[in-house]
Design a protein around this motif. Structure first.
Motif, PDB file in Angstrom:
ATOM      1  N   ASP A  49      52.143  49.368  40.408  1.00  0.00           N
ATOM      2  CA  ASP A  49      51.500  47.855  40.504  1.00  0.00           C
ATOM      3  C   ASP A  49      52.306  47.271  41.561  1.00  0.00           C
ATOM      4  OD1 ASP A  49      50.903  45.471  40.131  1.00  0.00           O
ATOM      5  OD2 ASP A  49      51.151  45.213  37.725  1.00  0.00           O
ATOM      6  N   ARG A  51      52.335  43.847  43.778  1.00  0.00           N
ATOM      7  CA  ARG A  51      51.954  42.613  43.835  1.00  0.00           C
ATOM      8  C   ARG A  51      52.158  41.780  45.409  1.00  0.00           C
ATOM      9  NH1 ARG A  51      52.023  38.545  38.920  1.00  0.00           N
ATOM     10  NH2 ARG A  51      50.731  40.181  38.348  1.00  0.00           N
ATOM     11  N   THR A  59      47.827  35.384  45.817  1.00  0.00           N
ATOM     12  CA  THR A  59      48.448  36.810  45.357  1.00  0.00           C
ATOM     13  C   THR A  59      47.419  37.674  45.040  1.00  0.00           C
ATOM     14  OG1 THR A  59      50.520  35.451  44.579  1.00  0.00           O
ATOM     15  CG2 THR A  59      49.922  37.866  43.590  1.00  0.00           C
ATOM     16  N   ASN A  61      46.805  42.444  44.132  1.00  0.00           N
ATOM     17  CA  ASN A  61      47.449  43.301  43.785  1.00  0.00           C
ATOM     18  C   ASN A  61      47.037  44.759  44.623  1.00  0.00           C
ATOM     19  OD1 ASN A  61      48.611  41.774  41.984  1.00  0.00           O
ATOM     20  ND2 ASN A  61      48.849  43.318  40.422  1.00  0.00           N
TER      21      ASN A  61
END
Length: 220
Positions: A49, A51, A59, A61
């Motif tokens: 993950d 980010r 933001t 991912n």
């Protein structure tokens, strides 16, 4: 008289192995011990993950997955049914993820992992040849971050240090060969990378990962 004496001697000679067997206790098999050095190989998969945070865009991912292939060495010491140990491992990684760069249509950002390693302490509980354990320690990796189309640019990445913790189970199918499966969670925190095209433009990346591998070890 002589005949009776000879018969007695013959009877005692024939009966002596049976009588001896009654007094000799069977030798118990030695219990398996996990104590000792070991080394082996591992293979499995990782799910990361990643980010991305930018000062001028929302933001987003770049979650991804890939293969994990490497090896490990370690040492265990067994005290009654408890097993303590230390293990170091190193693996190549094909974990990669991509996604649209924030809300900018037609762009793709990508996160790639080159390798994954750790040094971990282990604490387990053994039932003869079966061992369950937990582990925790320091972890190492290398990531690369880039926008790969529309406006190609690299945000560096480089080596990272973080922490890891997990669980595992292992079985000794001979006195020297063991096999098992292990899950670990990795957290490498956040790191800022500067664009190689736009000086002064930085992107922060926070990276975590789940890894599941199968292991085969040789116990020396």
């Amino acid at each position: 008289m002589k005949l009776a004496l000879l018969c007695s001697v013959a009877f005692l000679a024939a009966a002596s192995p049976v009588l001896a067997a009654d007094f000799i206790e069977p030798v118990a098999a030695m219990p398996f011990s996990w104590t000792g050095f070991y080394g082996g190989v591992q293979a499995g998969g990782g799910w990361n993950d990643s980010r991305w945070s930018q000062t001028t865009n929302p933001t987003f991912n770049t979650n991804g997955s890939g293969g994990i292939f490497g090896g490990q060495i370690g040492y265990n010491y067994q005290i009654n049914q408890f097993v303590i140990g230390v293990e170091g491992d190193f693996a190549g990684s094909t974990v990669k993820g991509d996604n649209q760069c924030s809300n900018v249509l037609g762009t793709t950002c990508e996160a790639k992992q080159d390798y994954l390693g750790s040094v971990r302490g282990r604490l387990g509980y053994a039932v003869d040849r079966f061992l369950i354990y937990g582990d925790a320690g320091v972890a190492f990796t290398k990531y690369k971050f880039a926008e790969v189309d529309s406006f190609p640019q690299s945000f560096g990445g480089g080596s990272r240090v973080g922490w890891t913790a997990g669980l595992g189970a292992e079985y000794a199918f001979t006195d020297h060969w063991t096999a098992g499966v292990e899950w670990n969670y990795y957290d490498f925190g956040s790191k800022a990378g500067e664009s190689d095209v736009l000086p002064g433009f930085f992107v922060d990346n926070r990276d975590t990962e789940n890894v599941v591998v199968g292991k085969i070890n040789y116990k020396f």
